[in-house]
Motif scaffolding. Structure first.
Motif, PDB file in Angstrom:
ATOM      1  N   VAL A  61       1.104  -1.102  -0.149  1.00  0.00           N
ATOM      2  CA  VAL A  61      -0.199  -0.053   0.082  1.00  0.00           C
ATOM      3  C   VAL A  61       0.985   1.239   0.167  1.00  0.00           C
ATOM      4  O   VAL A  61       1.585   1.485   0.881  1.00  0.00           O
ATOM      5  N   VAL A  62       1.024   1.979  -1.199  1.00  0.00           N
ATOM      6  CA  VAL A  62       1.917   2.994  -1.182  1.00  0.00           C
ATOM      7  C   VAL A  62       1.620   4.074  -0.163  1.00  0.00           C
ATOM      8  O   VAL A  62       0.465   4.640   0.101  1.00  0.00           O
ATOM      9  N   ASP A  63       2.852   4.461   0.498  1.00  0.00           N
ATOM     10  CA  ASP A  63       2.965   5.586   1.564  1.00  0.00           C
ATOM     11  C   ASP A  63       1.873   5.061   2.673  1.00  0.00           C
ATOM     12  O   ASP A  63       1.802   5.810   3.804  1.00  0.00           O
ATOM     13  N   GLY A  64       1.584   3.946   2.922  1.00  0.00           N
ATOM     14  CA  GLY A  64       0.683   3.091   3.738  1.00  0.00           C
ATOM     15  C   GLY A  64      -0.494   4.030   4.105  1.00  0.00           C
ATOM     16  O   GLY A  64      -1.262   3.807   5.193  1.00  0.00           O
ATOM     17  N   GLU A  65      -1.058   4.620   3.001  1.00  0.00           N
ATOM     18  CA  GLU A  65      -2.430   5.520   3.155  1.00  0.00           C
ATOM     19  C   GLU A  65      -3.459   5.065   2.077  1.00  0.00           C
ATOM     20  O   GLU A  65      -2.950   4.492   0.994  1.00  0.00           O
ATOM     21  N   TYR A  66      -4.454   5.011   2.238  1.00  0.00           N
ATOM     22  CA  TYR A  66      -5.661   4.780   1.396  1.00  0.00           C
ATOM     23  C   TYR A  66      -6.861   5.078   2.142  1.00  0.00           C
ATOM     24  O   TYR A  66      -7.038   5.774   3.201  1.00  0.00           O
ATOM     25  N   ASP A 183      12.611   3.395  -7.584  1.00  0.00           N
ATOM     26  CA  ASP A 183      13.384   3.599  -6.338  1.00  0.00           C
ATOM     27  C   ASP A 183      12.362   2.781  -5.183  1.00  0.00           C
ATOM     28  O   ASP A 183      12.693   2.225  -4.363  1.00  0.00           O
ATOM     29  N   ARG A 184      11.114   3.159  -5.535  1.00  0.00           N
ATOM     30  CA  ARG A 184       9.914   2.996  -4.479  1.00  0.00           C
ATOM     31  C   ARG A 184       9.048   1.542  -4.876  1.00  0.00           C
ATOM     32  O   ARG A 184       8.494   1.090  -4.171  1.00  0.00           O
ATOM     33  N   LEU A 185       9.061   1.408  -6.004  1.00  0.00           N
ATOM     34  CA  LEU A 185       8.233   0.445  -6.943  1.00  0.00           C
ATOM     35  C   LEU A 185       6.778   0.679  -6.577  1.00  0.00           C
ATOM     36  O   LEU A 185       5.968  -0.268  -6.534  1.00  0.00           O
ATOM     37  N   ALA A 186       6.498   2.177  -6.630  1.00  0.00           N
ATOM     38  CA  ALA A 186       5.201   2.406  -6.839  1.00  0.00           C
ATOM     39  C   ALA A 186       4.547   2.379  -8.181  1.00  0.00           C
ATOM     40  O   ALA A 186       5.327   2.666  -9.128  1.00  0.00           O
ATOM     41  N   PRO A 187       3.402   1.811  -8.331  1.00  0.00           N
ATOM     42  CA  PRO A 187       2.945   1.454  -9.694  1.00  0.00           C
ATOM     43  C   PRO A 187       2.474   2.852 -10.643  1.00  0.00           C
ATOM     44  O   PRO A 187       2.455   4.014 -10.072  1.00  0.00           O
ATOM     45  N   ILE A 188       2.873   2.742 -11.882  1.00  0.00           N
ATOM     46  CA  ILE A 188       2.776   3.658 -12.870  1.00  0.00           C
ATOM     47  C   ILE A 188       1.815   3.354 -13.759  1.00  0.00           C
ATOM     48  O   ILE A 188       0.783   4.190 -13.910  1.00  0.00           O
ATOM     49  N   ASP A 213      11.140  -7.421 -10.155  1.00  0.00           N
ATOM     50  CA  ASP A 213      10.290  -7.409  -8.689  1.00  0.00           C
ATOM     51  C   ASP A 213       9.157  -6.708  -9.409  1.00  0.00           C
ATOM     52  O   ASP A 213       8.738  -5.604  -8.984  1.00  0.00           O
ATOM     53  N   HIS A 214       8.322  -7.352  -9.980  1.00  0.00           N
ATOM     54  CA  HIS A 214       7.085  -6.777 -10.984  1.00  0.00           C
ATOM     55  C   HIS A 214       6.067  -7.605 -10.767  1.00  0.00           C
ATOM     56  O   HIS A 214       6.040  -8.851 -10.719  1.00  0.00           O
ATOM     57  N   ALA A 215       4.658  -7.081 -10.908  1.00  0.00           N
ATOM     58  CA  ALA A 215       3.585  -7.934 -11.066  1.00  0.00           C
ATOM     59  C   ALA A 215       3.071  -7.715 -12.535  1.00  0.00           C
ATOM     60  O   ALA A 215       3.230  -6.832 -13.388  1.00  0.00           O
ATOM     61  N   PHE A 216       2.782  -8.849 -12.967  1.00  0.00           N
ATOM     62  CA  PHE A 216       2.219  -9.393 -14.108  1.00  0.00           C
ATOM     63  C   PHE A 216       0.753  -9.452 -14.245  1.00  0.00           C
ATOM     64  O   PHE A 216       0.113 -10.393 -13.358  1.00  0.00           O
ATOM     65  N   THR A 217      -0.044  -9.430 -15.292  1.00  0.00           N
ATOM     66  CA  THR A 217      -1.291  -9.900 -15.309  1.00  0.00           C
ATOM     67  C   THR A 217      -1.580 -10.355 -16.862  1.00  0.00           C
ATOM     68  O   THR A 217      -0.906 -10.054 -17.724  1.00  0.00           O
ATOM     69  N   GLU A 273       4.304 -15.117  -6.788  1.00  0.00           N
ATOM     70  CA  GLU A 273       3.298 -14.880  -5.780  1.00  0.00           C
ATOM     71  C   GLU A 273       1.955 -14.565  -6.490  1.00  0.00           C
ATOM     72  O   GLU A 273       1.475 -13.274  -6.824  1.00  0.00           O
ATOM     73  N   PRO A 274       1.112 -15.516  -6.870  1.00  0.00           N
ATOM     74  CA  PRO A 274      -0.314 -15.146  -7.288  1.00  0.00           C
ATOM     75  C   PRO A 274      -1.052 -14.342  -6.411  1.00  0.00           C
ATOM     76  O   PRO A 274      -0.990 -14.430  -5.142  1.00  0.00           O
ATOM     77  N   MET A 275      -1.873 -13.243  -6.708  1.00  0.00           N
ATOM     78  CA  MET A 275      -2.141 -12.365  -5.939  1.00  0.00           C
ATOM     79  C   MET A 275      -3.882 -11.940  -6.546  1.00  0.00           C
ATOM     80  O   MET A 275      -3.905 -11.848  -7.673  1.00  0.00           O
ATOM     81  N   THR A 276      -4.626 -11.769  -5.582  1.00  0.00           N
ATOM     82  CA  THR A 276      -6.008 -11.522  -5.936  1.00  0.00           C
ATOM     83  C   THR A 276      -6.263 -10.169  -6.352  1.00  0.00           C
ATOM     84  O   THR A 276      -7.201  -9.680  -6.999  1.00  0.00           O
ATOM     85  N   CYS A 277      -5.168  -9.174  -6.498  1.00  0.00           N
ATOM     86  CA  CYS A 277      -5.232  -8.054  -6.636  1.00  0.00           C
ATOM     87  C   CYS A 277      -3.894  -7.492  -6.925  1.00  0.00           C
ATOM     88  O   CYS A 277      -2.896  -8.014  -6.472  1.00  0.00           O
ATOM     89  N   ALA A 278      -3.779  -6.287  -7.500  1.00  0.00           N
ATOM     90  CA  ALA A 278      -2.751  -5.675  -7.975  1.00  0.00           C
ATOM     91  C   ALA A 278      -1.998  -4.957  -6.827  1.00  0.00           C
ATOM     92  O   ALA A 278      -2.699  -4.864  -5.555  1.00  0.00           O
ATOM     93  N   PRO A 279      -0.459  -4.768  -6.906  1.00  0.00           N
ATOM     94  CA  PRO A 279      -0.095  -3.667  -5.867  1.00  0.00           C
ATOM     95  C   PRO A 279      -0.842  -2.509  -5.645  1.00  0.00           C
ATOM     96  O   PRO A 279      -1.198  -1.701  -6.602  1.00  0.00           O
ATOM     97  N   ASP A 280      -0.834  -1.930  -4.633  1.00  0.00           N
ATOM     98  CA  ASP A 280      -1.409  -0.577  -4.140  1.00  0.00           C
ATOM     99  C   ASP A 280      -3.002  -0.768  -4.687  1.00  0.00           C
ATOM    100  O   ASP A 280      -3.376   0.173  -4.577  1.00  0.00           O
ATOM    101  N   ALA A 281      -3.683  -2.025  -4.558  1.00  0.00           N
ATOM    102  CA  ALA A 281      -4.977  -2.092  -4.960  1.00  0.00           C
ATOM    103  C   ALA A 281      -5.943  -1.235  -3.890  1.00  0.00           C
ATOM    104  O   ALA A 281      -7.086  -0.818  -4.230  1.00  0.00           O
ATOM    105  N   PHE A 282      -5.770  -1.173  -2.777  1.00  0.00           N
ATOM    106  CA  PHE A 282      -6.344  -0.568  -1.742  1.00  0.00           C
ATOM    107  C   PHE A 282      -6.471   1.035  -2.364  1.00  0.00           C
ATOM    108  O   PHE A 282      -7.399   1.720  -1.788  1.00  0.00           O
ATOM    109  N   ASN A 283      -5.769   1.324  -3.179  1.00  0.00           N
ATOM    110  CA  ASN A 283      -5.983   2.815  -3.841  1.00  0.00           C
ATOM    111  C   ASN A 283      -6.277   2.853  -4.981  1.00  0.00           C
ATOM    112  O   ASN A 283      -5.991   3.524  -6.027  1.00  0.00           O
ATOM    113  N   ASP A 284      -7.187   2.030  -5.252  1.00  0.00           N
ATOM    114  CA  ASP A 284      -7.687   1.539  -6.874  1.00  0.00           C
ATOM    115  C   ASP A 284      -8.263   2.782  -7.446  1.00  0.00           C
ATOM    116  O   ASP A 284      -7.966   2.637  -8.896  1.00  0.00           O
TER     117      ASP A 284
END
Length: 311
Positions: A61-66, A183-188, A213-217, A273-284
């Protein structure tokens, strides 16, 4: 109690899996004396998130905030070097045993409502060892009065065989990859893999020195809706992880550590790592692609499953 918690040993034929109660973590999985995942010791504090169960979110969760329903929440920054909240809230909980058998175990823990995540979730996971491999199922039940944001996934480091990771062959049939900041692996943004140098493994090829160190879909699935990633050693041995349609995303990490080759665990296995959601999904709402974020209704449940097997 051992540093990894209570160990549960599962056996089926030539296969043995050991599940540790802290984080409901896969501590070891061997078939015919061969490691299929990078193991760790019973009295060893689990190295990072190796083998852990991730919930109520995988990845970051980027910056720990959502924000949910107009209210902003701030999580503890458990990845302080990048200033993110990493891998959920259960990875260091000591799960209790609900069912114990020779070839399977069910463990459970409760995420209690808290200021940063004000929902109560009962998280149960079952590891089952059989002729088809080791299957893990995660089921979360919302015991709160409001719908709870949720995601899950595992964190195994696969081992193809005795050769170094650079010599393993990877088959990752994914059409798109999530571009992140270096640097931070934050989604673009989500991009086609053929437009990102070195990340197209739709046709099996040697990993080499690539750092991932990336997510694929958009992963290719079979007629039953299952997706699979395979990694094979030059000797011919290998390992596969497959998953059902509950996981539209998969994170892949070549285990590059800050200390490089001098640091234990550096490039020792391939995290898939199979995932039900993408990185930072809480900030959909920030993203123009489907993150896969789910909400579990009050009293409702959500479930996901994956399987590791030798090749």
């Amino acid at each position: 109690m051992a540093a990894s918690g209570t160990s549960y040993v599962l056996r089926a034929g030539e296969a043995e899996a050991i599940v540790a109660s802290v984080g409901a973590s896969l501590r070891s999985y061997r078939v015919g004396g061969r490691d299929l995942v990078v193991p760790y010791g019973e009295d060893e504090v689990r190295p990072g998130y190796r083998g852990a169960t991730l919930a109520p979110w995988p990845n970051r969760v980027v910056d720990g905030e959502y924000e949910v329903r107009g209210r902003r929440y701030r999580l503890a920054l458990t990845e302080p070097e990048r200033r993110h909240a990493l891998h959920g809230l259960v990875a260091w909980l000591d799960f209790e045993a609900v069912v114990i058998a020779a070839d399977h175990v069910t463990l459970a823990a409760t995420v209690v409502a808290q200021t940063a995540y004000p929902w109560t979730l009962r998280v149960e996971t079952t590891y089952r060892l059989g002729a088809d491999g080791l299957t893990q199922t995660v089921r979360a039940t919302n015991e709160s009065a409001d719908a709870a944001p949720f995601g899950t996934g595992p964190h195994p480091y696969l081992v193809a065989g005795p050769a170094p990771l650079d010599e393993w062959t990877l088959e990752l049939p994914a059409d798109r990859v999530l571009e992140v900041t270096p640097d931070r692996l934050a989604p673009i943004a989500v991009k086609d893999v053929d437009g990102v140098a070195g990340f197209d493994f739709r046709e099996a090829r040697v990993l080499g020195a690539v750092e991932i160190d990336h997510a694929f879909t958009d992963v290719v699935r079979d007629a039953a809706g299952r997706a699979a990633v395979r990694v094979v050693d030059p000797s011919g041995s290998g390992v596969e992880i497959s998953w059902d349609e509950s996981c539209p995303w998969v994170q892949v990490h070549t285990a590059d550590l800050p200390g490089g080759p001098a640091q234990p665990g550096h490039r020792a296995g391939l995290a898939v790592e199979p995932m039900t959601c993408a990185p930072d999904a809480f900030n959909d709402a920030r993203y123009d692609y489907d993150t896969g974020l789910r909400f579990i209704a009050p009293g409702g449940s959500d479930e996901a499953s994956w399987r590791i097997r030798p090749l």
